[in-house]
Design a protein around this motif. Sequence first.
Motif, PDB file in Angstrom:
ATOM      1  N   ALA A   1       0.843  -1.262   0.002  1.00 56.91           N
ATOM      2  CA  ALA A   1      -0.166  -0.003   0.268  1.00 56.91           C
ATOM      3  C   ALA A   1       0.696   1.114   0.141  1.00 56.91           C
ATOM      4  O   ALA A   1       0.498   2.296  -0.672  1.00 56.91           O
ATOM      5  CB  ALA A   1      -0.771   0.079   1.127  1.00 56.91           C
ATOM      6  N   ASN A   2       1.836   1.304   0.884  1.00 58.27           N
ATOM      7  CA  ASN A   2       2.808   2.465   1.026  1.00 58.27           C
ATOM      8  C   ASN A   2       3.420   2.682  -0.633  1.00 58.27           C
ATOM      9  O   ASN A   2       3.478   3.632  -0.921  1.00 58.27           O
ATOM     10  CB  ASN A   2       4.051   2.099   1.785  1.00 58.27           C
ATOM     11  N   SER A   3       3.918   1.634  -1.113  1.00 59.97           N
ATOM     12  CA  SER A   3       4.387   1.626  -2.563  1.00 59.97           C
ATOM     13  C   SER A   3       3.639   2.275  -3.534  1.00 59.97           C
ATOM     14  O   SER A   3       3.827   3.223  -4.246  1.00 59.97           O
ATOM     15  CB  SER A   3       5.142   0.185  -3.078  1.00 59.97           C
ATOM     16  N   LEU A   4       2.236   1.871  -3.531  1.00 64.58           N
ATOM     17  CA  LEU A   4       1.428   2.212  -4.449  1.00 64.58           C
ATOM     18  C   LEU A   4       1.267   3.975  -4.226  1.00 64.58           C
ATOM     19  O   LEU A   4       1.166   4.662  -5.095  1.00 64.58           O
ATOM     20  CB  LEU A   4       0.077   1.350  -4.314  1.00 64.58           C
ATOM     21  N   PHE A   5       0.822   3.977  -2.877  1.00 66.61           N
ATOM     22  CA  PHE A   5       0.807   5.662  -2.646  1.00 66.61           C
ATOM     23  C   PHE A   5       1.981   6.378  -2.990  1.00 66.61           C
ATOM     24  O   PHE A   5       1.695   7.228  -3.693  1.00 66.61           O
ATOM     25  CB  PHE A   5       0.590   5.621  -1.060  1.00 66.61           C
TER      26      PHE A   5
ATOM     27  N   PHE B   1       5.981   5.677 -13.056  1.00 62.94           N
ATOM     28  CA  PHE B   1       5.249   4.546 -11.948  1.00 62.94           C
ATOM     29  C   PHE B   1       6.044   3.422 -11.781  1.00 62.94           C
ATOM     30  O   PHE B   1       6.214   2.999 -10.534  1.00 62.94           O
ATOM     31  CB  PHE B   1       3.886   4.301 -12.645  1.00 62.94           C
ATOM     32  N   THR B   2       6.616   2.824 -12.904  1.00 67.90           N
ATOM     33  CA  THR B   2       7.346   1.521 -12.766  1.00 67.90           C
ATOM     34  C   THR B   2       8.672   2.001 -11.942  1.00 67.90           C
ATOM     35  O   THR B   2       9.096   1.259 -10.974  1.00 67.90           O
ATOM     36  CB  THR B   2       7.789   0.950 -14.279  1.00 67.90           C
ATOM     37  N   VAL B   3       9.455   2.920 -12.453  1.00 70.58           N
ATOM     38  CA  VAL B   3      10.705   3.320 -11.739  1.00 70.58           C
ATOM     39  C   VAL B   3      10.344   3.612 -10.329  1.00 70.58           C
ATOM     40  O   VAL B   3      11.227   2.985  -9.350  1.00 70.58           O
ATOM     41  CB  VAL B   3      11.218   4.455 -12.452  1.00 70.58           C
ATOM     42  N   SER B   4       9.359   4.326  -9.952  1.00 69.37           N
ATOM     43  CA  SER B   4       9.157   4.746  -8.627  1.00 69.37           C
ATOM     44  C   SER B   4       8.701   3.440  -7.827  1.00 69.37           C
ATOM     45  O   SER B   4       9.190   3.033  -6.436  1.00 69.37           O
ATOM     46  CB  SER B   4       7.892   5.431  -8.355  1.00 69.37           C
ATOM     47  N   LEU B   5       7.895   2.561  -8.449  1.00 67.07           N
ATOM     48  CA  LEU B   5       7.492   1.295  -7.610  1.00 67.07           C
ATOM     49  C   LEU B   5       8.809   0.353  -7.466  1.00 67.07           C
ATOM     50  O   LEU B   5       8.868  -0.467  -6.329  1.00 67.07           O
ATOM     51  CB  LEU B   5       6.745   0.554  -8.545  1.00 67.07           C
ATOM     52  N   ASP B   6       9.693   0.496  -8.146  1.00 66.27           N
ATOM     53  CA  ASP B   6      10.742  -0.465  -8.206  1.00 66.27           C
ATOM     54  C   ASP B   6      12.088   0.174  -7.365  1.00 66.27           C
ATOM     55  O   ASP B   6      13.157  -0.433  -7.115  1.00 66.27           O
ATOM     56  CB  ASP B   6      11.490  -0.715  -9.503  1.00 66.27           C
ATOM     57  N   ASP B   7      11.918   1.534  -7.319  1.00 66.62           N
ATOM     58  CA  ASP B   7      13.076   2.222  -6.553  1.00 66.62           C
ATOM     59  C   ASP B   7      13.352   1.672  -5.216  1.00 66.62           C
ATOM     60  O   ASP B   7      12.727   1.506  -4.131  1.00 66.62           O
ATOM     61  CB  ASP B   7      12.867   3.624  -6.221  1.00 66.62           C
ATOM     62  N   PHE B   8      14.745   1.410  -5.049  1.00 67.07           N
ATOM     63  CA  PHE B   8      15.275   0.758  -3.746  1.00 67.07           C
ATOM     64  C   PHE B   8      16.219   1.910  -3.004  1.00 67.07           C
ATOM     65  O   PHE B   8      16.036   2.210  -1.739  1.00 67.07           O
ATOM     66  CB  PHE B   8      15.928  -0.519  -3.647  1.00 67.07           C
ATOM     67  N   LEU B   9      17.286   2.305  -3.726  1.00 64.79           N
ATOM     68  CA  LEU B   9      18.205   3.059  -2.876  1.00 64.79           C
ATOM     69  C   LEU B   9      17.652   4.469  -2.679  1.00 64.79           C
ATOM     70  O   LEU B   9      18.171   4.861  -1.498  1.00 64.79           O
ATOM     71  CB  LEU B   9      19.198   3.311  -4.047  1.00 64.79           C
ATOM     72  N   VAL B  10      17.171   5.189  -3.282  1.00 66.55           N
ATOM     73  CA  VAL B  10      16.528   6.563  -2.781  1.00 66.55           C
ATOM     74  C   VAL B  10      15.747   6.349  -1.658  1.00 66.55           C
ATOM     75  O   VAL B  10      15.534   7.109  -0.450  1.00 66.55           O
ATOM     76  CB  VAL B  10      15.949   7.440  -3.849  1.00 66.55           C
ATOM     77  N   THR B  11      14.779   5.429  -1.906  1.00 69.53           N
ATOM     78  CA  THR B  11      13.784   5.142  -0.581  1.00 69.53           C
ATOM     79  C   THR B  11      14.524   4.467   0.437  1.00 69.53           C
ATOM     80  O   THR B  11      14.259   4.952   1.679  1.00 69.53           O
ATOM     81  CB  THR B  11      12.778   3.854  -1.111  1.00 69.53           C
ATOM     82  N   PHE B  12      15.641   4.008   0.305  1.00 66.17           N
ATOM     83  CA  PHE B  12      16.245   3.297   1.250  1.00 66.17           C
ATOM     84  C   PHE B  12      16.925   4.381   2.394  1.00 66.17           C
ATOM     85  O   PHE B  12      16.864   4.176   3.660  1.00 66.17           O
ATOM     86  CB  PHE B  12      17.374   2.409   0.858  1.00 66.17           C
TER      87      PHE B  12
END
Lengths: 257, 267
Positions: free
Chosen positions: A62-66, A194-205
């Motif tokens: 849910a967080n990822s989609l948001f 949308f895809t790039v955001s959904l898949d992003d790990f490092l910036v989110t990390f």
Amino acid sequence: MKRESIGLKAVSLAAMLFLYGPIVVLVLYSFNAAHLSMAWSGATLKWYATLLYDGALLAATANSLFVAVVSTIVATGLGGLLALGMERMPHRRQQTIEGGLVLPLVIPEVMMGIALMLFFVMLKMPLGLTTVILGHIVFNIPLVTIMLRARLRKLDPALGEAAADLGAGSWQIFRYVTLPLLRPAIWGAVLVAFTVSLDDFLVTFFTAGPGATTLPLKVYSMIKSGVTPEINALSALLLGISMACVGLSLHLQRREV
Amino acid sequence: MGLFFLVPLGLVFAISFASRGTYGGVVWELTSANYLDLLHPLYGKILGQSLWYATITTVICFALGFPLAYVIARSPARWQPIFLLLVMLPFWTNFLVRTYAWMILLRHDGLINRSLMALGIVDSPLDLLYRPTAVVIGLVYGYLPFMVLPLYVAVERLDPLLVDAAWDLYASRWAVFTRVVLPLTKPGIIGGCILVFIPSIGSFITPDLLGGARSMMIGNLIQHEYLVVRDWPLGSAVSFVLMAIVMAAVLLYYKTASRSDGRLEAR
């Protein structure tokens, strides 16, 4: 060509196998009934079923989609305005901005992550979903702008001029000429962002705080704590989703070029 | 956009010249000590290791990517976009997941060890995961598409008649490759190599998941300094060394791209 082709084809085939082999293995093993071993012991869907009952995983989804939805909308809006605005600028300034747009795409993501984290910490912004969304907007704007600019450059300027000759104002030209012609490119950009955001790990990390776990962060912590069949199933699902998004995006961009 | 991108970068740059507080954090005292600290053999080793892994990755990508690009560029025109799409598709899927796929293959109980043992080639499982080799495999896997695309553009523009002419003049296979194909596709080769080198040198996920403590790369060092040691100034200095390497590669890329009428594109 004829003489070297067999060797070349063999290497190409090997390269394609190398690209797809691991993905195929991953998907196959997501259906493996065995719990801990790699030995094949029958096909099952139970690992997919367990995913549905994993509360933390659902919350992360849910967080990822948001994050993906909000950052995509904002980045498409801002990136689109930037692309349109750049069209009217002198050539030199366009080139400067273009250089600036490429920069976030080439600098290592780790660096982007820490830079944003420092920035938010210095502003005394608590790290959480808001900072993650801001981070995603930052890397999505250049993607959107570059994709839309590619399309804008292919548009025939005569169409806008014809509309102007027929008495259309600049808003009408945008609304009835430019926008409809851009629509497939806009949808393409939306899907990529949308895809790039959904898949992003490092910036989110780096920009996520406690309680702001997204799907990739969750996958990362699952992988770190050990290989399990649930991760296989989750990974296979993620692969399917990204491939579907890319397929759709390409389809939209190809249409009516 | 500028605010959220350039300001943070400037901040990292500024902090790389500051000192570390006793309990982490940043003390604003101007110093170049962080950069001097990087001369320590431990950091030098990680830096050298990263350059080395990224270089081998680039070479392997070229060895695999060139034949692939050549075959695609010489296949029937209607198949070419489909082949290119197939090459790019894995790139658009989740990087974590793709790296994880290699963990399944390489681990002790993984498919590779199982197959080797079933075939009787080895008696006990090999240590494949958490080694430099695993890191390089992961990097090649992740960035091979970046090599294929510019090479494809270069080969596609190479006139097949020139190659045929060389054959007709009894050039050896090696001579055709080194004297005709290689020089004519050079801009694409340089472009592809740089596009693979840049993300490889800055990678974090691949060495983090597939590498062990001794196959750390610059990206892991930055993360370690920031989140584990909490020495932000040193971490910032490391990231600017990385940035300098990347920028040098980017400049080289633009120089070669502009010389070949700029048809190479990053994505």
